[in-house]
Write a protein that holds these residues in place. Sequence first.
Motif, PDB file in Angstrom:
ATOM      1  N   ASP A  43       3.119  51.541  29.691  1.00 40.68           N
ATOM      2  CA  ASP A  43       2.230  51.692  30.843  1.00 40.68           C
ATOM      3  C   ASP A  43       1.330  52.917  30.686  1.00 40.68           C
ATOM      4  N   GLU A  44       1.882  54.012  30.173  1.00 39.63           N
ATOM      5  CA  GLU A  44       1.100  55.234  30.018  1.00 39.63           C
ATOM      6  C   GLU A  44       0.038  55.073  28.940  1.00 39.63           C
ATOM      7  N   ARG A  67      -7.364  52.883  28.672  1.00 36.87           N
ATOM      8  CA  ARG A  67      -8.497  52.435  29.495  1.00 36.87           C
ATOM      9  C   ARG A  67      -9.438  53.602  29.793  1.00 36.87           C
ATOM     10  N   MET A  68      -8.849  54.722  30.226  1.00 33.28           N
ATOM     11  CA  MET A  68      -9.661  55.888  30.566  1.00 33.28           C
ATOM     12  C   MET A  68     -10.436  56.396  29.358  1.00 33.28           C
ATOM     13  N   ARG A  74      -2.792  52.978  30.417  1.00 38.40           N
ATOM     14  CA  ARG A  74      -3.549  53.773  31.393  1.00 38.40           C
ATOM     15  C   ARG A  74      -4.478  54.759  30.686  1.00 38.40           C
ATOM     16  N   THR A 125      -2.874  58.636  22.480  1.00 38.39           N
ATOM     17  CA  THR A 125      -2.301  58.249  23.777  1.00 38.39           C
ATOM     18  C   THR A 125      -0.932  58.915  23.953  1.00 38.39           C
ATOM     19  N   ALA A 178       6.587  57.004  33.884  1.00 35.32           N
ATOM     20  CA  ALA A 178       6.069  55.715  33.435  1.00 35.32           C
ATOM     21  C   ALA A 178       6.720  55.379  32.103  1.00 35.32           C
TER      22      ALA A 178
END
Length: 241
Positions: A142-143, A149-150, A146, A121, A138
């Motif tokens: 938060d990054e 999840r992807m 994000r 990540t 970000a």
Amino acid sequence: MSAHRTRLIAALDTASYDQALQWATALDGIVDAIKLGLEFTYACGLDAVKALGNRQDLFLDLKLHDIPNTVSSGLRALTPIKPRLMTIHALGGAEMISRSRATLEDAFDNDEKRPKLLAVTVLTSMNEQSLNEIGINATPLDEVVRLGRMAIRAGADGLVCSAHEITALRDALGDGPELVVPGIRPAGSNTDDQKRIMTPAQAAQAGADWIVVGRPITRADDPAAAAQAIQNELQAVTRCR
């Protein structure tokens, strides 16, 4: 009490095969896996990586990041090494991740023997300022969520993240994804170039599946004793959970 146990990976970051072999031999039976990355692979070659990987479970951390076809072809070339864990960059996108997963499934008939595909990540050397400098407006947290999840939707088995993001990732993704956590420093250790760090006990308590420890083990006067001390710390946390 949960049966979950956080496992220890020793990062053997060196350009010397003899040094890596010495560490691997000393740590055999103490750590749960060894990590070989860019430095060792570039300096010593894939035959050397395979030789050490045949001795004990291997985390092959090459962080592949390219167009989907190139990454999937690269992973296929690495499958004879049969690592337990291997990495690609989440920033490569969903198609790159899904193609990578398909390549590994095609190469391994037995899913239990298929390497776990981990998406990196945000590197633990980066903070919010570092992200802003490359155009990502970000926070690291938060990054990471994000990208996490992807990546999991696209087929990654797990994520590489800092210990500070474990709780948020568990809240967002549940207990399924394997979380591999570098940037671990026992109390009193030098932080070196890591910015988002925790101790082994803190990471285990947060819910890491694996922690990665390098220099605090390999630079210790007695690497085996240093690794065993970390294992003792992890086991004590497991007993308390």
